[in-house]
Design an enzyme around this catalytic site. Sequence first.
Site: not given
Length: 490
Positions: A26, A109, A155, A274, A280, A287, A314, A319
């Site tokens: 890692s 650990n 709604h 766009s 646009k 978003e 552990y 990890q």
Amino acid sequence: MTSDDPGTAVRRGRFSGGPAREFMSSLDADERIFAADLAVDRAHVVMLAEQGIVDDAIAGEILAALDDVEAAGHGALPDGEDVHEAIETAVIDRVGPDGGRMHTARSRNDEVATCIRYRLRGDVLDAVAATLTLREALLSVAGEHTGAVMPGYTHLQPAQPTTVAHYLLSYEGAIARDTERLLGAYERTNRSPLGAAAFAGTPFDIDRDRTAELLGFDGVVRNSMDASAGRDFLAETTAALATHATTLSGIAEDLIVYANKGFLELSDDYSSTSSIMPQKKNPDPVELVRATAGTATGELTGLLTTLKGLPRAYNLDLQEATPHAWTAVDSVSDATEVVAGAVATAEWDETTLADAAGDGFSTATGIADLLAMSGLPFRTAHEIVATAATSIADGDDPETAAAKVDDAAREVSGESLFEHVTRADVERALDPTASVASRDSVGGPAPEAVSDELATLDGRLDADQAGLADRREALAAAADDLDAEVEKYV
């Protein structure tokens, strides 16, 4: 690597080769906790020296070597399974075998658990700071629009008129709870596992409270098995972030919909265009904020699935657990900053909002309430207004709409509406601005009620900002104290 090769600090020749070594490593991902590991190493070595477990001179050599390792940077570390092994190997390369004394009375650990908590707590405070910035933007813009009437929806259908300020404060309340959840996660993250060793403690006369103090933790995770194995702090933090991201997604959706309706215009800084349609103006950054909820929820799911069913104590599965939290905290913090900017810079079209506030006979509930307040049973009032709703059009003025409600009252109850209420009161209740002003209950949209709420919320924000500053100052003070203690040996 041959059997004569000294290998790394941990594996040496016997376990340092083989096809699984790279799979297990890692080291690259651990760059995020490189600084944390150096701090943990320093605190541990200072404590070992103070306890007489390691000679002061050797402690000084180790601490000086750690300074060299820090100056060289993560990229200069030797190969290793993880950053902890690589740093220890680098220290031994500089000091010789005595460099290995830095690992006395601990395991990787408890070491890794401490490093994760050390780094994550700072990331959580950054996430908290982002929520405070967003809340500040919401409160500021709300204060500018306490009287700006707008349509409210349930709604996605016109429901009742409200105000821009009331709408924005609805999100400030939700974000404030997100702040509370993140601060709660911080409190449970900021506990030191160091000294738990592999999971069963150590026979050395260590001082766990001292290392916790040097590292700025608020205390220790007492049970050594829980300290080394527990990752519920990761789950709690990631869950708080996923919850917050869900709130952000709601704001993002509203901004997108309201921009589409012409209720507001997003700043160019929070829009794009766009590649083929030059006219646009797309809410692309917002978003992406909406999508961040999926990212955070996915990371939470991945984390919990990794943790599910792991035996104590552990296991190397852990990890794979931590990166889920890193991804969540980074993506959600960034999304929060984008929403704060979008809210602060959006331009609300109060004229368009006011024109739309009465659409769909949205003041109907106000008429029903008025009749009920005059003595009619609410269900009777509800039926009268429901009957009138079939004939009332968005373009009807208050006088025309009142006449249609009167026709409905005669149809339903056999008597005129004005036997119970005055025509002036009905016409006033049909007006969105007057309707909003009448809803002055605590937390309601009436400008007076909103103004009172703003004062309260400003105070709550100030308190949270002060709390964040206190926590950051405590961590900075601990870092300074650790540096001062290290200087005694180097």
